[in-house]
Design a protein around this motif. Structure first.
Motif, PDB file in Angstrom:
ATOM      1  N   PHE A  36      25.501  46.046  38.858  1.00  0.00           N
ATOM      2  CA  PHE A  36      26.038  46.305  40.193  1.00  0.00           C
ATOM      3  C   PHE A  36      27.209  45.374  40.506  1.00  0.00           C
ATOM      4  O   PHE A  36      28.185  45.783  41.136  1.00  0.00           O
ATOM      5  N   PHE A  37      27.107  44.126  40.070  1.00  0.00           N
ATOM      6  CA  PHE A  37      28.229  43.207  40.247  1.00  0.00           C
ATOM      7  C   PHE A  37      29.449  43.698  39.487  1.00  0.00           C
ATOM      8  O   PHE A  37      30.589  43.567  39.956  1.00  0.00           O
ATOM      9  N   CYS A  38      29.231  44.224  38.315  1.00  0.00           N
ATOM     10  CA  CYS A  38      30.328  44.749  37.514  1.00  0.00           C
ATOM     11  C   CYS A  38      31.119  45.795  38.284  1.00  0.00           C
ATOM     12  O   CYS A  38      32.354  45.737  38.359  1.00  0.00           O
ATOM     13  N   GLU A  39      30.434  46.748  38.862  1.00  0.00           N
ATOM     14  CA  GLU A  39      31.121  47.811  39.589  1.00  0.00           C
ATOM     15  C   GLU A  39      31.801  47.291  40.850  1.00  0.00           C
ATOM     16  O   GLU A  39      32.856  47.783  41.248  1.00  0.00           O
ATOM     17  N   THR A  40      31.205  46.280  41.479  1.00  0.00           N
ATOM     18  CA  THR A  40      31.838  45.683  42.657  1.00  0.00           C
ATOM     19  C   THR A  40      33.149  45.006  42.275  1.00  0.00           C
ATOM     20  O   THR A  40      34.177  45.189  42.938  1.00  0.00           O
ATOM     21  N   VAL A  41      33.116  44.212  41.205  1.00  0.00           N
ATOM     22  CA  VAL A  41      34.328  43.528  40.758  1.00  0.00           C
ATOM     23  C   VAL A  41      35.368  44.535  40.274  1.00  0.00           C
ATOM     24  O   VAL A  41      36.567  44.400  40.548  1.00  0.00           O
ATOM     25  N   ARG A  42      34.925  45.557  39.577  1.00  0.00           N
ATOM     26  CA  ARG A  42      35.866  46.554  39.058  1.00  0.00           C
ATOM     27  C   ARG A  42      36.571  47.290  40.192  1.00  0.00           C
ATOM     28  O   ARG A  42      37.762  47.586  40.112  1.00  0.00           O
ATOM     29  N   SER A  43      35.836  47.580  41.260  1.00  0.00           N
ATOM     30  CA  SER A  43      36.469  48.224  42.410  1.00  0.00           C
ATOM     31  C   SER A  43      37.498  47.305  43.054  1.00  0.00           C
ATOM     32  O   SER A  43      38.550  47.748  43.523  1.00  0.00           O
ATOM     33  N   GLY A  44      37.185  45.978  43.054  1.00  0.00           N
ATOM     34  CA  GLY A  44      38.157  45.022  43.572  1.00  0.00           C
ATOM     35  C   GLY A  44      39.402  44.947  42.711  1.00  0.00           C
ATOM     36  O   GLY A  44      40.527  44.852  43.224  1.00  0.00           O
ATOM     37  N   ILE A  45      39.220  45.011  41.395  1.00  0.00           N
ATOM     38  CA  ILE A  45      40.365  44.997  40.478  1.00  0.00           C
ATOM     39  C   ILE A  45      41.240  46.218  40.698  1.00  0.00           C
ATOM     40  O   ILE A  45      42.476  46.129  40.717  1.00  0.00           O
ATOM     41  N   ARG A  68      38.492  38.125  46.064  1.00  0.00           N
ATOM     42  CA  ARG A  68      38.717  37.922  47.499  1.00  0.00           C
ATOM     43  C   ARG A  68      38.401  39.193  48.272  1.00  0.00           C
ATOM     44  O   ARG A  68      37.820  39.153  49.362  1.00  0.00           O
ATOM     45  N   ARG A  69      38.784  40.338  47.722  1.00  0.00           N
ATOM     46  CA  ARG A  69      38.614  41.612  48.415  1.00  0.00           C
ATOM     47  C   ARG A  69      37.183  42.133  48.325  1.00  0.00           C
ATOM     48  O   ARG A  69      36.836  43.078  49.022  1.00  0.00           O
ATOM     49  N   THR A  70      36.383  41.544  47.464  1.00  0.00           N
ATOM     50  CA  THR A  70      35.003  42.014  47.306  1.00  0.00           C
ATOM     51  C   THR A  70      34.006  41.058  47.947  1.00  0.00           C
ATOM     52  O   THR A  70      32.827  41.077  47.595  1.00  0.00           O
ATOM     53  N   LEU A  71      34.453  40.239  48.883  1.00  0.00           N
ATOM     54  CA  LEU A  71      33.565  39.250  49.485  1.00  0.00           C
ATOM     55  C   LEU A  71      32.399  39.914  50.203  1.00  0.00           C
ATOM     56  O   LEU A  71      31.237  39.553  50.010  1.00  0.00           O
ATOM     57  N   GLN A  72      32.681  40.894  51.060  1.00  0.00           N
ATOM     58  CA  GLN A  72      31.607  41.555  51.805  1.00  0.00           C
ATOM     59  C   GLN A  72      30.664  42.344  50.893  1.00  0.00           C
ATOM     60  O   GLN A  72      29.445  42.233  51.038  1.00  0.00           O
ATOM     61  N   PRO A  73      31.183  43.146  49.941  1.00  0.00           N
ATOM     62  CA  PRO A  73      30.257  43.808  49.007  1.00  0.00           C
ATOM     63  C   PRO A  73      29.417  42.824  48.207  1.00  0.00           C
ATOM     64  O   PRO A  73      28.239  43.081  47.929  1.00  0.00           O
ATOM     65  N   THR A  74      30.005  41.679  47.851  1.00  0.00           N
ATOM     66  CA  THR A  74      29.242  40.670  47.120  1.00  0.00           C
ATOM     67  C   THR A  74      28.139  40.086  47.992  1.00  0.00           C
ATOM     68  O   THR A  74      27.016  39.838  47.534  1.00  0.00           O
ATOM     69  N   ALA A  75      28.446  39.861  49.277  1.00  0.00           N
ATOM     70  CA  ALA A  75      27.425  39.379  50.205  1.00  0.00           C
ATOM     71  C   ALA A  75      26.297  40.400  50.342  1.00  0.00           C
ATOM     72  O   ALA A  75      25.118  40.031  50.424  1.00  0.00           O
ATOM     73  N   SER A  76      26.647  41.679  50.359  1.00  0.00           N
ATOM     74  CA  SER A  76      25.620  42.727  50.430  1.00  0.00           C
ATOM     75  C   SER A  76      24.740  42.711  49.193  1.00  0.00           C
ATOM     76  O   SER A  76      23.523  42.920  49.279  1.00  0.00           O
ATOM     77  N   LEU A  77      25.339  42.447  48.041  1.00  0.00           N
ATOM     78  CA  LEU A  77      24.547  42.348  46.818  1.00  0.00           C
ATOM     79  C   LEU A  77      23.631  41.137  46.852  1.00  0.00           C
ATOM     80  O   LEU A  77      22.487  41.197  46.399  1.00  0.00           O
ATOM     81  N   LEU A  78      24.119  40.019  47.389  1.00  0.00           N
ATOM     82  CA  LEU A  78      23.268  38.838  47.508  1.00  0.00           C
ATOM     83  C   LEU A  78      22.075  39.121  48.420  1.00  0.00           C
ATOM     84  O   LEU A  78      20.948  38.711  48.129  1.00  0.00           O
ATOM     85  N   LEU A 110      23.642  33.884  40.471  1.00  0.00           N
ATOM     86  CA  LEU A 110      24.629  33.195  39.641  1.00  0.00           C
ATOM     87  C   LEU A 110      24.762  33.841  38.266  1.00  0.00           C
ATOM     88  O   LEU A 110      25.879  34.091  37.778  1.00  0.00           O
ATOM     89  N   LEU A 111      23.625  34.133  37.634  1.00  0.00           N
ATOM     90  CA  LEU A 111      23.664  34.734  36.303  1.00  0.00           C
ATOM     91  C   LEU A 111      24.200  36.159  36.349  1.00  0.00           C
ATOM     92  O   LEU A 111      24.971  36.574  35.482  1.00  0.00           O
ATOM     93  N   ALA A 112      23.801  36.903  37.374  1.00  0.00           N
ATOM     94  CA  ALA A 112      24.280  38.285  37.511  1.00  0.00           C
ATOM     95  C   ALA A 112      25.777  38.319  37.809  1.00  0.00           C
ATOM     96  O   ALA A 112      26.498  39.185  37.302  1.00  0.00           O
ATOM     97  N   ALA A 113      26.250  37.385  38.623  1.00  0.00           N
ATOM     98  CA  ALA A 113      27.682  37.331  38.932  1.00  0.00           C
ATOM     99  C   ALA A 113      28.493  37.027  37.673  1.00  0.00           C
ATOM    100  O   ALA A 113      29.536  37.650  37.422  1.00  0.00           O
ATOM    101  N   ALA A 114      28.015  36.072  36.874  1.00  0.00           N
ATOM    102  CA  ALA A 114      28.710  35.740  35.630  1.00  0.00           C
ATOM    103  C   ALA A 114      28.706  36.930  34.672  1.00  0.00           C
ATOM    104  O   ALA A 114      29.742  37.297  34.091  1.00  0.00           O
ATOM    105  N   GLY A 115      27.543  37.545  34.517  1.00  0.00           N
ATOM    106  CA  GLY A 115      27.456  38.705  33.631  1.00  0.00           C
ATOM    107  C   GLY A 115      28.270  39.876  34.139  1.00  0.00           C
ATOM    108  O   GLY A 115      28.930  40.584  33.362  1.00  0.00           O
ATOM    109  N   GLY A 116      28.236  40.102  35.444  1.00  0.00           N
ATOM    110  CA  GLY A 116      28.998  41.206  36.020  1.00  0.00           C
ATOM    111  C   GLY A 116      30.490  41.027  35.861  1.00  0.00           C
ATOM    112  O   GLY A 116      31.228  42.000  35.630  1.00  0.00           O
TER     113      GLY A 116
END
Length: 215
Positions: free
Chosen positions: A98-107, A139-149, A27-33
């Motif tokens: 790592f969350f940052c780069e995942t979200v940025r790729s989705g953007i 929405r497009r980063t759901l699977q990468p986010t699951a991999s990070l979890l 949760l904290l990493a997702a918010a920070g990312g």
């Protein structure tokens, strides 16, 4: 097998602590990312530079080194926190990169024309980001986010290396030291991690299918 049945409560308590560490870290990493990802695409050069520096720094430091630095280094300069939250903080700061780069790729995957059309309709840059770009990117980063979890859950075992013996791996080490049955104890711990990660993967797949249907 008697060892497992007689100490099922120990494994359950350890698993619960591991889940608590993983949940708070996630949760904290997702918010920070998310904040870092917004900074990385911000029109302000200072914000972009600071976010890029953060990501490049934390992604190139081993997690165990960072945990050791926080747990054993911070008390030397008078910064004292409960061990649990020190570990969670260190892991959250690490995984935020790592969350940052995942979200940025989705953007980046969102067609630029959609943002331009929204601005043409009179939406502000903040409205475009929060109502058009970010919802599609997440929405497009759901699977990468699951991999990070999954990675967060597996790496929560490193907490045992810096003294959090209440979590699953720490409890397993203590049981093995007491009974000297590594095949049984660590085999059971491995099974717990496998079950957790498979559950996360299946849940992510179901959510992705639902989003495709509703989208």
């Amino acid at each position: 097998m008697d060892l497992l049945t007689s100490h099922a409560g120990v494994f359950a308590d350890g698993l619960l602590t591991s889940l608590e560490i993983s949940a708070w870290t996630f949760l904290l990493a997702a918010a920070g990312g998310l904040v870092l990802a917004v900074c990385r695409i911000a029109p302000v050069a200072t914000l972009r530079w600071a976010a890029r520096w953060y990501v490049n720094t934390f992604r190139n430091v081993p997690l165990l080194v960072l945990l050791t630095l926080f747990v054993f280094g911070l008390p030397e300069i008078g910064v004292l926190y409960p061990l649990f939250w020190t570990v969670v903080t260190a892991m959250a700061l690490y995984w935020a990169a790592f969350f940052c780069e995942t979200v940025r790729s989705g953007i980046r995957s969102v067609p630029r024309g959609q943002a331009e059309a929204a601005r043409a309709l009179g939406m502000t840059a903040r409205q475009v980001l929060t109502h058009i770009v970010l919802p599609q990117a997440l929405r497009r980063t759901l699977q990468p986010t699951a991999s990070l979890l999954i990675a967060v859950i597996l790496n929560s075992s490193l907490a045992a290396a810096v003294g959090v013996t209440q979590e699953l791996t720490g409890q397993t080490v203590l049981l093995d030291q007491r009974y000297a049955q590594p095949l049984t104890t660590f085999g059971a711990a491995a099974a717990c991690y496998v079950i957790l990660t498979l559950a996360v993967g299946r849940l992510a797949a179901r959510l992705e299918r639902r989003l495709v249907i509703t989208g």
